[in-house]
Scaffold this motif. Structure first.
Motif, short mmCIF file in Angstrom:
data_model
loop_
_atom_site.label_atom_id
_atom_site.label_comp_id
_atom_site.label_asym_id
_atom_site.label_seq_id
_atom_site.Cartn_x
_atom_site.Cartn_y
_atom_site.Cartn_z
N LYS A 6 0.86 -1.19 0.00
CA LYS A 6 0.00 0.00 0.00
C LYS A 6 0.89 1.23 0.00
O LYS A 6 1.88 1.28 0.73
CB LYS A 6 -0.91 0.03 1.24
CG LYS A 6 -2.04 -0.96 1.24
CD LYS A 6 -2.93 -0.76 2.47
CE LYS A 6 -3.64 0.57 2.45
NZ LYS A 6 -4.58 0.74 3.58
N GLU A 32 -2.27 -7.83 -9.07
CA GLU A 32 -3.40 -6.88 -9.06
C GLU A 32 -2.85 -5.50 -8.73
O GLU A 32 -1.99 -5.37 -7.86
CB GLU A 32 -4.44 -7.31 -8.02
CG GLU A 32 -5.66 -6.41 -7.92
CD GLU A 32 -6.60 -6.85 -6.82
OE1 GLU A 32 -7.34 -5.99 -6.30
OE2 GLU A 32 -6.60 -8.05 -6.46
N ASN A 34 -4.20 -1.35 -8.23
CA ASN A 34 -5.22 -0.29 -8.21
C ASN A 34 -4.53 1.04 -7.96
O ASN A 34 -3.67 1.15 -7.09
CB ASN A 34 -6.25 -0.53 -7.10
CG ASN A 34 -6.91 -1.88 -7.22
OD1 ASN A 34 -6.54 -2.81 -6.51
ND2 ASN A 34 -7.89 -2.01 -8.10
N GLN A 35 -4.92 2.05 -8.73
CA GLN A 35 -4.30 3.38 -8.61
C GLN A 35 -5.39 4.44 -8.65
O GLN A 35 -6.41 4.28 -9.32
CB GLN A 35 -3.31 3.63 -9.74
CG GLN A 35 -2.24 2.58 -9.90
CD GLN A 35 -1.47 2.72 -11.19
OE1 GLN A 35 -1.38 3.80 -11.76
NE2 GLN A 35 -0.91 1.62 -11.68
N TYR A 36 -5.14 5.54 -7.94
CA TYR A 36 -6.08 6.66 -7.97
C TYR A 36 -5.34 7.96 -7.69
O TYR A 36 -4.52 8.03 -6.77
CB TYR A 36 -7.20 6.48 -6.95
CG TYR A 36 -8.15 7.65 -6.88
CD1 TYR A 36 -9.01 7.94 -7.94
CD2 TYR A 36 -8.17 8.50 -5.78
CE1 TYR A 36 -9.87 9.02 -7.90
CE2 TYR A 36 -9.03 9.58 -5.72
CZ TYR A 36 -9.88 9.84 -6.78
OH TYR A 36 -10.73 10.93 -6.75
N ARG A 55 -2.47 0.46 -4.56
CA ARG A 55 -2.51 -0.84 -3.87
C ARG A 55 -2.06 -1.89 -4.87
O ARG A 55 -2.62 -2.00 -5.96
CB ARG A 55 -3.92 -1.15 -3.38
CG ARG A 55 -4.07 -2.52 -2.72
CD ARG A 55 -5.53 -2.84 -2.45
NE ARG A 55 -5.69 -4.11 -1.75
CZ ARG A 55 -5.78 -5.30 -2.35
NH1 ARG A 55 -5.70 -5.38 -3.67
NH2 ARG A 55 -5.95 -6.40 -1.64
N ARG A 277 -7.69 -2.29 1.31
CA ARG A 277 -8.34 -1.61 0.20
C ARG A 277 -8.80 -0.19 0.55
O ARG A 277 -9.36 0.50 -0.29
CB ARG A 277 -9.53 -2.43 -0.31
CG ARG A 277 -9.12 -3.78 -0.87
CD ARG A 277 -10.30 -4.59 -1.37
NE ARG A 277 -9.86 -5.87 -1.91
CZ ARG A 277 -9.42 -6.06 -3.15
NH1 ARG A 277 -9.39 -5.03 -3.98
NH2 ARG A 277 -9.03 -7.24 -3.55
N PHE A 288 -10.63 0.93 -2.81
CA PHE A 288 -10.51 0.09 -4.00
C PHE A 288 -11.36 -1.18 -3.77
O PHE A 288 -10.89 -2.16 -3.18
CB PHE A 288 -9.07 -0.30 -4.26
CG PHE A 288 -8.19 0.87 -4.64
CD1 PHE A 288 -8.53 1.68 -5.71
CD2 PHE A 288 -7.04 1.16 -3.92
CE1 PHE A 288 -7.73 2.78 -6.06
CE2 PHE A 288 -6.23 2.24 -4.27
CZ PHE A 288 -6.58 3.04 -5.34
N SER A 289 -12.61 -1.15 -4.20
CA SER A 289 -13.51 -2.27 -3.97
C SER A 289 -13.10 -3.49 -4.78
O SER A 289 -12.41 -3.38 -5.79
CB SER A 289 -14.95 -1.87 -4.33
OG SER A 289 -15.37 -0.76 -3.56
N ARG A 290 -13.59 -4.63 -4.33
CA ARG A 290 -13.31 -5.88 -5.05
C ARG A 290 -14.04 -5.89 -6.38
O ARG A 290 -15.11 -5.36 -6.52
CB ARG A 290 -13.76 -7.08 -4.22
CG ARG A 290 -12.95 -7.25 -2.93
CD ARG A 290 -13.47 -8.41 -2.12
NE ARG A 290 -13.34 -9.67 -2.85
CZ ARG A 290 -12.26 -10.42 -2.85
NH1 ARG A 290 -11.18 -10.02 -2.18
NH2 ARG A 290 -12.20 -11.54 -3.51
#
Length: 290
Positions: A6, A32, A34-36, A55, A277, A288-290
């Motif tokens: 993270k 996997e 996830n970026q924002y 993440r 998440r 970051f939802s599944r």
């Protein structure tokens, strides 16, 4: 080994490229990502471009030098002023559950943990009522009955702090625990205390929200899971849920429906938190939802 990384840092060029190159050096495989990017509010635009959240779930090859990998991640954090963590994705989060008389959320959590659908290790149950003792002890979970009143609140929170340190608890869940934690305790453990509020915040804060909702003739009821802060029921929101109701539903029916929503929303919030998440961004969250 599957690892969870993270990271939060000021947005800037080269962040993803640098991190990816470091992981490639150790032949890590990204499973996997996830970026924002969160732009800075207009009032703070002069302070920077905003924040970047990431993440990553990654697989490390057998024989990976984890000390060297962590040293490289630390160097990355220093270079980009990043707040970063790296842990095994299979770790169970040591958790203390706190409950009062209503045990529907507690029962739901214990069931999901038993079935392996919530990655938590329940190290203790704390209550100001004895109602849930049997449910905890039949599973081998230590149960602590600590009554709370205005004269012993400081003493009882000192016990709770000691319990957190002794068990290594990284999460405290207020599973319908109907006592207000002190500002000092809430601040000390910020980001590690999750509460389920029996209302779709910000509406109907405080006592008897379903009765007040019925009096207003609402058509939707809900529940909110949020991090606890010194500002009562104002902490960053993790998850919410609602259900449609009608004028034929009396307060008792709203309470029955509400308990189902509360259990579902709290369990979703706990999964999101325990899987890394959720990122706290001021009084907001990036999830970051599944």
């Amino acid at each position: 080994m599957t690892m969870l990384l993270k990271m939060t840092c000021p947005d800037q060029p080269g962040v993803v490229a640098d991190l990816s190159a470091r992981l490639l050096t150790f032949r890590c495989n990204i499973l996997e990502s996830n970026q924002y990017f969160q732009p800075a509010p207009k009032s703070r635009r002069d302070d920077g471009l905003g924040s970047f959240f990431m993440r990553v779930l990654l697989a490390t090859p057998e024989g990976t030098d984890m000390t060297a990998l962590r040293a490289s991640i630390d160097a990355f954090a220093e270079k980009f002023s990043a707040d970063i963590s790296l842990r095994s994705a299979d770790d169970l989060v040591p958790t203390i559950l706190m409950v009062s008389k209503f045990d529907h959320c507690l029962q739901d959590i214990l069931y999901r943990v038993q079935k392996g659908s919530l990655p938590l290790n329940i190290v203790a149950v704390v209550s100001n009522h004895a109602d849930s003792r049997n449910n905890a002890e039949r599973l081998g979970i230590p149960f602590y009955l600590w009554s709370v009143d205005k004269d012993n609140k400081v003493e009882q929170e000192a016990k709770l702090n000691e319990l957190v340190e002794r068990t290594g608890a990284e999460l405290i869940v207020l599973a319908r625990y109907m006592q207000i934690l002190s500002d000092d305790f809430s601040s000390k453990h910020f980001g590690k205390i999750i509460n389920i509020h029996h209302s779709f915040l910000p509406a109907f804060k405080g006592a008897k929200p379903y009765h007040r909702a019925w009096e207003r003739g609402v058509k939707m009821i809900g529940a909110t899971a949020h991090y606890v802060t010194p500002d009562l029921d104002e902490g960053p929101i993790i998850e919410q849920g609602t259900e449609r109701v009608s004028h034929t539903d009396d307060p008792d029916e709203l309470i029955r429906l509400g308990r189902d929503i509360e259990a579902r929303v709290l369990s979703r919030a706990l999964r999101l938190h325990s899987e890394g998440r959720v990122f706290i961004d001021g009084n907001r969250t990036v999830v970051f939802s599944r």
